[in-house]
Design an enzyme around this catalytic site. Structure first.
Site, PDB file in Angstrom:
ATOM      1  N   GLU A 129       0.808  -1.214   0.000  1.00  0.00           N
ATOM      2  CA  GLU A 129       0.000   0.000   0.000  1.00  0.00           C
ATOM      3  C   GLU A 129       0.845   1.269   0.000  1.00  0.00           C
ATOM      4  OE1 GLU A 129      -0.382  -2.565   2.077  1.00  0.00           O
ATOM      5  OE2 GLU A 129      -2.273  -3.446   1.425  1.00  0.00           O
ATOM      6  N   HIS A 158     -14.788  -1.105   2.522  1.00  0.00           N
ATOM      7  CA  HIS A 158     -15.047  -2.033   3.639  1.00  0.00           C
ATOM      8  C   HIS A 158     -14.954  -1.315   4.981  1.00  0.00           C
ATOM      9  CE1 HIS A 158     -14.476  -4.561   0.209  1.00  0.00           C
ATOM     10  NE2 HIS A 158     -14.858  -5.626   0.866  1.00  0.00           N
ATOM     11  N   ASP A 208     -14.853 -10.712   8.836  1.00  0.00           N
ATOM     12  CA  ASP A 208     -13.393 -10.624   8.767  1.00  0.00           C
ATOM     13  C   ASP A 208     -12.800 -10.044  10.052  1.00  0.00           C
ATOM     14  OD1 ASP A 208     -12.826 -11.853   6.419  1.00  0.00           O
ATOM     15  OD2 ASP A 208     -12.770 -10.027   5.214  1.00  0.00           O
ATOM     16  N   ARG A 215     -18.708  -2.155   2.327  1.00  0.00           N
ATOM     17  CA  ARG A 215     -18.810  -3.489   1.743  1.00  0.00           C
ATOM     18  C   ARG A 215     -20.283  -3.837   1.552  1.00  0.00           C
ATOM     19  NH1 ARG A 215     -19.610  -8.906   4.057  1.00  0.00           N
ATOM     20  NH2 ARG A 215     -18.764 -10.375   2.569  1.00  0.00           N
TER      21      ARG A 215
END
Ligand SMILES: Cc1ncc(C[n+]2csc(CCOP(=O)(O)OP(=O)(O)O)c2C)c(N)n1
Ligand SMILES: [Mg+2]
Lengths: 221, 326
Positions: free
Chosen positions: B64, B114, B122, B173
Site C-alpha cells: 500500500e 469495507h 473478517d 462493503r
C-alpha cells in the site's frame, strides 16, 4: 503459556482457521468451539486476536507485519539467553509488503539464527497469480542476497518440511528462510490453483466432495 | 429539506459497487484518470476499470505504501489517480499519505472500502474504524462518505471532473438502501437534510444514514419530532448547518460506523464548542473499542448501530435529558 515454548507467528493471518483447528486438536481448547469461528463474541476471530485468545502469539491479519514481530521475539530470546525458536509463516503475496523487506534487511544484522521464516509459495493472491500481480522471482536469490540461510522445498512433502526445519537449526548467525513451494487447494480437483477459492467457504456438498478426494489420496498414498 | 429524497428499500447497492461502476464511465470521459489497487481490486470494485482500461490500471500488489507514493507521483504529473484498498490498510499508511499526498496537495482520490463494522466476519484487522479521524487531521484533505448508491455515483463523478486537491472517500462493503432520485445533485461540503423535525436532530454519515432515517420515523410514533441530516462531507464540515441545527433543536445525535473519537461526533462537537453552543450531544458509534468478527447485522445490534438501537439510544437520551432538573 509456558515461557520456554517455541513461538509460532502466523503472519498471513487469514490462514487462522487451520491454526485454530491444529490448536483444538492439540488440546488448547475444546473442539466444539471451532464452530464459533467468525461469529460474534467468539475468541476465534476472522483474523488472529492475541488479546481475546492469548494462545495466539500476536494479532495479525494486516499483511506484512508478522515477520517484524517475530524478529522482536527472536531478539528478546537472545537477550534472555533462551533456546526457544520463533517460527513465522508468510504468504507469497504478503511478502510484497515493504515492511517484509525491512526485516529481510535487519534480521541478518542481528544474527537471528533462532528465527525461522517460511513462505507459503502457492503462487496465488487475491487478484491473481503472484507472477502477474507483482512478481518476486527469483525469490531464493533475493533472500540469499539479503544474507539469509535459504532452503527451497516442496511444501506438501512432510519429510522435506521436517528435514528443512532440522537443517535450519544448524546454520549459525543467520536467520533462516524456507521457501515452501505449494499449490493452493492442493488435492481438491476443483480448488487446485484456482484463485477464485481465496477466502471462499465451500458449500456442504463441496466440503464433502473435497474431504472424500483428500481421503482417497491420503489413503492411496 | 432536499427535493431529491426517494427512499427505496427494494433498491440496494454497496457504495463500493456504485463507485466501481461510475469509475468505468468516468474513465471513458477522462483520460487523465488512472487507477491503482493493492491486491483487492475484486473487493474494492476497481476490477471493472482494470478490465476496460488495462493500460491505465496498475496492480501494485500487497504494497500500500508504494501505491500511495506512486499515486502521488502520477498526480504530480497531471494524472488523477484513484488508489484503492480497504480503508484500514490505506489509511494505515498514514505518514506516507501525510507527506506524499497531503503535504503535496495533489489531486489523489484515496478510496477506502469495507469501512467500519459493516465488513462483518473478517473482524477488526480488516475494519476501518479510525480512518476518518486520521484523514480529518490532515490539512487540505477532503473526507467524504456517501450514504447511498446514487450519492456515491454523483460524488465520484464530481471527484473525476471538478475537485482539486486530495480526498479520502470511505465506502461500504455492505449494500446500502437507495435514498435519492437519479437527478440528485452532489454538493461538496454540504449536508443533506432528509427529514425535518423540531425536538431532536440526527446527523448521520455513510452506511448508517438509512438506519438513522428509519429510527427517526419510529421516534415520531413516540411523539418526538426529529430531523435527519446526511453528512457526506466530514471535512470540510458544514459549520453553519450544524450551528443552525443545534440552535433549532433541543438535542443532537451523531451516528457513524466509526470510532466516536475523531469522526463525525468529534467534528460536530468541535463546531458546537467553538460556537459556544451547549445543545446536549449524544455520539452513537464505536465507543473507543476494537471491533470484532460477526455478521454486520449482529455487530450493528451489539455496537448500537441497528435501527432499533439507534432508536432506543436516541429515545433514552431525549427522555433523560428532558427530565426536570437537568
Ligand atoms: C496490508 C494488507 N493488505 C491487504 C490485505 C487483504 N488480503 C488478505 S489475504 C490477501 C492475499 C494474500 O496472499 P498471500 O499472502 O499469497 O496468501 P495466501 O496465498 O497464502 O492466501 C490480501 C491482499 C491484508 N490482509 N492486509
Ligand atoms: Mg499466496
Amino acid at each position: 503459556m509456558w515461557e520456554d515454548r517455541d513461538r509460532f507467528v502466523l503472519s498471513k493471518g487469514h490462514g487462522c482457521p487451520i491454526l485454530y483447528a491444529a490448536m483444538a486438536k492439540s488440546g488448547y481448547f475444546p473442539e466444539e468451539e471451532i464452530y464459533t469461528l467468525r461469529k460474534i463474541n467468539s475468541r476465534l476471530q476472522g483474523h488472529p486476536d492475541h488479546v481475546r485468545f492469548p494462545f495466539i502469539e500476536t494479532s495479525s491479519g494486516s499483511l506484512g507485519q508478522g515477520l517484524s514481530v517475530a524478529q522482536g521475539m527472536a531478539i528478546a530470546a537472545k537477550l534472555n539467553h533462551k533456546k526457544y525458536k520463533i517460527y513465522c509463516l508468510l504468504g507469497d503475496g504478503e511478502i510484497q509488503e515493504g515492511q517484509i523487506w525491512e526485516t529481510a534487511m535487519s534480521a541478518p544484522k542481528f544474527q537471528l539464527d533462532n528465527l525461522v521464516a517460511i513462505i507459503d509459495a502457492n503462487q496465488g493472491q487475491i487478484d491473481g497469480h503472484t507472477r502477474d500481480v507483482m512478481d518476486l522471482a527469483p525469490l531464493k536469490k533475493k533472500w540469499e542476497a539479503f544474507n539469509w540461510d535459504v532452503q527451497e522445498i516442496n511444501g506438501h512433502e512432510f519429510h522435506e518440511i521436517l528435514t528443512a526445519l532440522d537443517k535450519a537449526q544448524l546454520e549459525r548467525k543467520k536467520p533462516h528462510m524456507i521457501i515452501a513451494n505449494t499449490v493452493k487447494g492442493k488435492g481438491v480437483s476443483f480448488m487446485e490453483d484456482n484463485i477464485e477459492w481465496h477466502g471462499v467457504a465451500p458449500t456442504p456438498e463441496q466440503r464433502d466432495k473435497a474431504i472424500k478426494e483428500l481421503n482417497d489420496k491420503v489413503l492411496k498414498g | 429539506m432536499t427535493k431529491y429524497l426517494k427512499v427505496n428499500p427494494s433498491v440496494q447497492k454497496a457504495s463500493r459497487t456504485a463507485f466501481g461502476e461510475t469509475l468505468v464511465h468516468m474513465g471513458e470521459k477522462h483520460p487523465e484518470i488512472v487507477v491503482l489497487d493493492a491486491d483487492l481490486s475484486v473487493s474494492t470494485k476497481s476490477a471493472g476499470f482494470a478490465k476496460k482500461f488495462p493500460d491505465r490500471f496498475f496492480h501494485m500488489g500487497i504494497a500500500e505504501a508504494n501505491m500511495i507514493g506512486t499515486a502521488a507521483g502520477l498526480a504530480l504529473s497531471g494524472k488523477t489517480p484513484f488508489l484503492c484498498s480497504f480503508g484500514c490498510f490505506v489509511a494505515g499508511r498514514f505518514e506516507t499519505i501525510r507527506i506524499s499526498i497531503a503535504y503535496n496537495q495533489v489531486n489523489a482520490r484515496i478510496m477506502g472500502t469495507h469501512a467500519g463494522l459493516g465488513i462483518g466476519e473478517d473482524g477488526y484487522t480488516q475494519m476501518a474504524l479510525e480512518d476518518i479521524a486520521l484523514m480529518r487531521s490532515l490539512p487540505g484533505m477532503g473526507v467524504l462518505q456517501p450514504g447511498d448508491p446514487v450519492e456515491t455515483r454523483k460524488m465520484i463523478e464530481y471527484l473525476s471532473s471538478h475537485h482539486k486537491g486530495p480526498v479520502y472517500v470511505r465506502l461500504t462493503r455492505q449494500n446500502l438502501v437507495s435514498l435519492f432520485s437519479e437527478d440528485y445533485e452532489f454538493e461538496y461540503g454540504k449536508g443533506v437534510v432528509l427529514k425535518e423535525g423540531k425536538d431532536i436532530a440526527l446527523l448521520a454519515t455513510g452506511g448508517v444514514v438509512y438506519n438513522s432515517y428509519v429510527a427517526s420515523q419510529t421516534l415520531e410514533k413516540e411523539g418526538i419530532s426529529s430531523t435527519v441530516i446526511n453528512i457526506h462531507t466530514l471535512k470540510p464540515i458544514e459549520e453553519e448547518l450544524i450551528v443552525h441545527t443545534a440552535k433549532s433543536h433541543k438535542r443532537l445525535v451523531t451516528v457513524e460506523d466509526h470510532n466516536i473519537i475523531g469522526g463525525l461526533g468529534s467534528a460536530v462537537s468541535e463546531v458546537l464548542a467553538e460556537n459556544g453552543i451547549g445543545t446536549p450531544l449524544l455520539r452513537i458509534g464505536v465507543e473507543d473499542i476494537y471491533g470484532e468478527s460477526g455478521t454486520a447485522e449482529n455487530l450493528y445490534e451489539k455496537y448500537g448501530l441497528s435501527i432499533n438501537k439507534i432508536y432506543e439510544k436516541t429515545l433514552q437520551f431525549f427522555q433523560e435529558s428532558n427530565r426536570p432538573g437537568r
